[in-house]
Design a protein around this motif. Structure first.
Motif, PDB file in Angstrom:
ATOM      1  N   LEU A 179       0.807  -0.532   0.114  1.00  0.00           N
ATOM      2  CA  LEU A 179      -0.047   0.353   0.038  1.00  0.00           C
ATOM      3  C   LEU A 179       0.888   0.904   0.257  1.00  0.00           C
ATOM      4  CD1 LEU A 179      -2.479   2.133   0.107  1.00  0.00           C
ATOM      5  CD2 LEU A 179      -2.857   0.645   3.147  1.00  0.00           C
ATOM      6  N   LEU A 180       1.111   1.880  -1.409  1.00  0.00           N
ATOM      7  CA  LEU A 180       1.829   2.662  -1.276  1.00  0.00           C
ATOM      8  C   LEU A 180       0.656   3.971  -0.723  1.00  0.00           C
ATOM      9  CD1 LEU A 180       3.904   2.048  -4.893  1.00  0.00           C
ATOM     10  CD2 LEU A 180       4.313   1.617  -2.426  1.00  0.00           C
ATOM     11  N   HIS A 181       1.392   4.863  -0.755  1.00  0.00           N
ATOM     12  CA  HIS A 181       0.610   6.358   0.232  1.00  0.00           C
ATOM     13  C   HIS A 181       0.675   7.136  -1.291  1.00  0.00           C
ATOM     14  CE1 HIS A 181       0.520  10.614   1.203  1.00  0.00           C
ATOM     15  NE2 HIS A 181      -0.443  10.178   2.426  1.00  0.00           N
ATOM     16  N   GLY A 182       1.833   7.549  -2.217  1.00  0.00           N
ATOM     17  CA  GLY A 182       1.844   8.275  -2.861  1.00  0.00           C
ATOM     18  C   GLY A 182       2.416   9.591  -3.448  1.00  0.00           C
ATOM     19  N   ASP A 183       2.437  10.406  -1.664  1.00  0.00           N
ATOM     20  CA  ASP A 183       2.840  11.351  -1.623  1.00  0.00           C
ATOM     21  C   ASP A 183       3.260  11.844  -0.105  1.00  0.00           C
ATOM     22  OD1 ASP A 183       4.218  14.191  -2.474  1.00  0.00           O
ATOM     23  OD2 ASP A 183       2.200  14.519  -2.441  1.00  0.00           O
ATOM     24  N   PRO A 184       4.719  10.956  -0.098  1.00  0.00           N
ATOM     25  CA  PRO A 184       4.286  10.628   1.915  1.00  0.00           C
ATOM     26  C   PRO A 184       5.261  12.355   2.258  1.00  0.00           C
ATOM     27  CG  PRO A 184       6.188   9.108   0.337  1.00  0.00           C
ATOM     28  CD  PRO A 184       4.719   9.137   0.068  1.00  0.00           C
ATOM     29  N   CYS A 185       5.301  13.054   1.683  1.00  0.00           N
ATOM     30  CA  CYS A 185       6.227  14.306   2.094  1.00  0.00           C
ATOM     31  C   CYS A 185       5.725  14.600   3.813  1.00  0.00           C
ATOM     32  CB  CYS A 185       5.942  15.470   1.349  1.00  0.00           C
ATOM     33  SG  CYS A 185       5.846  14.550  -0.736  1.00  0.00           S
ATOM     34  N   PRO A 186       6.792  16.105   3.680  1.00  0.00           N
ATOM     35  CA  PRO A 186       6.572  16.366   5.036  1.00  0.00           C
ATOM     36  C   PRO A 186       5.317  17.115   4.919  1.00  0.00           C
ATOM     37  CG  PRO A 186       9.320  16.410   4.788  1.00  0.00           C
ATOM     38  CD  PRO A 186       7.945  15.910   3.139  1.00  0.00           C
ATOM     39  N   GLY A 187       4.505  16.563   6.255  1.00  0.00           N
ATOM     40  CA  GLY A 187       3.339  17.709   6.407  1.00  0.00           C
ATOM     41  C   GLY A 187       2.208  17.173   6.196  1.00  0.00           C
ATOM     42  N   ASN A 188       2.667  16.109   5.531  1.00  0.00           N
ATOM     43  CA  ASN A 188       1.664  14.411   5.320  1.00  0.00           C
ATOM     44  C   ASN A 188       1.783  13.192   6.659  1.00  0.00           C
ATOM     45  OD1 ASN A 188       0.407  15.579   2.822  1.00  0.00           O
ATOM     46  ND2 ASN A 188       1.377  14.664   1.465  1.00  0.00           N
ATOM     47  N   ASP A 189       3.125  13.642   6.972  1.00  0.00           N
ATOM     48  CA  ASP A 189       3.057  13.284   8.190  1.00  0.00           C
ATOM     49  C   ASP A 189       3.064  13.643   9.450  1.00  0.00           C
ATOM     50  OD1 ASP A 189       5.106  14.622   7.031  1.00  0.00           O
ATOM     51  OD2 ASP A 189       6.394  13.103   8.302  1.00  0.00           O
ATOM     52  N   LEU A 190       1.827  13.399  10.163  1.00  0.00           N
ATOM     53  CA  LEU A 190       1.629  13.591  11.789  1.00  0.00           C
ATOM     54  C   LEU A 190       2.172  12.761  13.072  1.00  0.00           C
ATOM     55  CD1 LEU A 190      -2.242  14.933  10.825  1.00  0.00           C
ATOM     56  CD2 LEU A 190      -0.014  15.880  10.393  1.00  0.00           C
ATOM     57  N   ARG A 191       2.637  12.834  13.834  1.00  0.00           N
ATOM     58  CA  ARG A 191       3.621  12.750  14.709  1.00  0.00           C
ATOM     59  C   ARG A 191       2.746  12.798  15.578  1.00  0.00           C
ATOM     60  NH1 ARG A 191       7.529  14.079  18.944  1.00  0.00           N
ATOM     61  NH2 ARG A 191       7.038  16.317  18.548  1.00  0.00           N
ATOM     62  N   THR A 192       2.669  11.476  16.725  1.00  0.00           N
ATOM     63  CA  THR A 192       1.261  11.168  17.229  1.00  0.00           C
ATOM     64  C   THR A 192       1.856  11.028  18.149  1.00  0.00           C
ATOM     65  OG1 THR A 192       0.412   9.406  17.170  1.00  0.00           O
ATOM     66  CG2 THR A 192       0.025  11.215  15.445  1.00  0.00           C
ATOM     67  N   ALA A 193       1.953  10.744  19.660  1.00  0.00           N
ATOM     68  CA  ALA A 193       1.866   9.859  20.471  1.00  0.00           C
ATOM     69  C   ALA A 193       2.155   8.813  20.359  1.00  0.00           C
ATOM     70  CB  ALA A 193       1.228  10.434  21.579  1.00  0.00           C
ATOM     71  N   ASP A 194       1.742   8.206  19.305  1.00  0.00           N
ATOM     72  CA  ASP A 194       1.560   6.623  18.983  1.00  0.00           C
ATOM     73  C   ASP A 194       2.932   6.182  17.847  1.00  0.00           C
ATOM     74  OD1 ASP A 194       0.343   5.667  20.948  1.00  0.00           O
ATOM     75  OD2 ASP A 194      -2.085   6.078  20.049  1.00  0.00           O
ATOM     76  N   GLY A 195       2.884   7.329  17.381  1.00  0.00           N
ATOM     77  CA  GLY A 195       3.423   7.374  16.696  1.00  0.00           C
ATOM     78  C   GLY A 195       3.525   7.988  15.208  1.00  0.00           C
TER      79      GLY A 195
END
Length: 352
Positions: A179-195
């Motif tokens: 399962l490819l995200h297609g655009d896994p860029c900064p801004g599309n990755d949210l850092r949470t307490a669980d990862g």
């Protein structure tokens, strides 16, 4: 009104009544709101817009994102994407779980790599057809790359055309179902307490996960904020990715990372933002003009990618000649345009 959330009766019944809405920054192809409901829950509402597409194209993009998010929702343990709470296909609206982003951290890549591997491992052969297959470089891209070398008066080793033909065959996504995200860029990755959780699955597809693991080496090729990753962090994140994948699937990651990087190198469309892809031969433009996307120019992106492929293929069984050509092309670009800058390093990534 731009700030009015497009809820129909069914969404109002399913999700609840919006009490406060905030229009967020997004691409021209969508509208995104943060919404406080009457019961005080926060949700994210996203509507896919026509954006110049036909209605059918916009509906296809909506269906693609929803399908990607629902596949990502299979994750056991920490989530890797927001949950889909409700959808309205007629107006291309999705209501998503609100994810609190912890924001800036200096050591952002290990969690990113782990979540990326967990995302990729969620699908398999039985999911064929659930999403489009990854769309990679074509024979036209390969010819454009060779034409760039000729335009810059760089000799092309005789073995390169055959190596590029073999590369295209090996990059065939058909045998792969990650399962490819297609655009896994900064801004599309949210850092949470669980990862890390990924958002914006508009380009989700099925293919080989190495295509996105290659982002670390090749400079985040679909992102306006291109950046480089230095040796020690690069080894760490690639080890994390491979270890996570092996732990989830019981197998080593299939394929060759050098192939994935070479695939990004020869795609001229990976030098421009999405709105300009498929319009002109971007590699042909590089010989005549430089053009910026974000704070990095096309020639600077290309020099970085050429250097990566040259370094990875010095002893490569199938890409040795391409590596020599890449090294010569990088040298020619730097000799002709000596003010080209190296990409910013990963510790300078932007935070939103």
């Amino acid at each position: 009104m731009l700030n009015r959330v497009p809820f129909n009766a069914a969404l109002l019944s399913t999700v609840g009544t919006p009490k406060r809405t905030e229009l967020l920054d997004s691409s021209p192809r969508s509208r995104v709101w943060r919404v406080r409901l009457a019961d005080r829950r926060l949700v994210i509402v996203k509507q896919i817009r026509d954006g110049g597409d036909t209605g059918a194209d916009a509906h296809a993009r909506f269906a693609r994102e929803v399908a990607g998010l629902r596949l990502a929702g299979r994750a056991s343990g920490p989530a890797v994407a927001p949950a889909v709470l409700a959808t309205d296909a007629s107006s291309r609206v999705m209501v998503l779980e609100h994810v609190d982003d912890l924001g800036r951290t200096d050591d952002w890549m290990p969690g990113y790599a782990e979540s990326l591997a967990r995302l990729h491992a969620l699908t398999g052969p039985t999911d064929a057809g659930a999403l489009p297959v990854w769309s990679g470089p074509t024979a036209t891209d390969a010819e454009s790359f060779l034409a760039l070398a000729r335009a810059l008066d760089v000799p092309v080793p005789s073995a390169v055309p055959q190596e590029l033909a073999g590369l295209l065959e090996r990059l065939d996504p058909t045998p792969h179902h990650a399962l490819l995200h297609g655009d896994p860029c900064p801004g599309n990755d949210l850092r949470t307490a669980d990862g890390v959780r990924f958002v914006d699955f508009e380009r989700a597809s099925l293919g080989n996960g190495l295509i996105e693991l290659a982002y670390f080496r090749i400079g985040f090729p679909t992102c306006w904020c291109a950046m480089s990753v230095t040796a020690a962090p690069l080894t760490e994140v690639e080890d994390i990715y491979r270890t996570t994948w092996r732990g989830l699937t019981g197998k080593d990651v299939p394929g060759d990372l050098a192939d994935a990087c070479a695939g990004w190198l020869i795609q001229g469309d990976a030098l421009v933002e999405r709105a300009h892809r498929g319009t002109v031969d971007q590699l042909a433009r590089v010989a005549a003009e430089d053009f910026e996307w974000g704070y990095v120019s096309a020639r600077e992106r290309l020099v970085h990618r050429l250097g990566v492929v040259a370094d990875m293929t010095r002893d490569h069984d199938h890409l040795h000649a391409l590596g020599r050509l890449s090294s010569a092309l990088a040298d020619r670009l730097l000799a002709r345009w000596p003010k080209l800058r190296p990409l910013p390093t990963h510790d300078a990534r932007p935070w939103f």
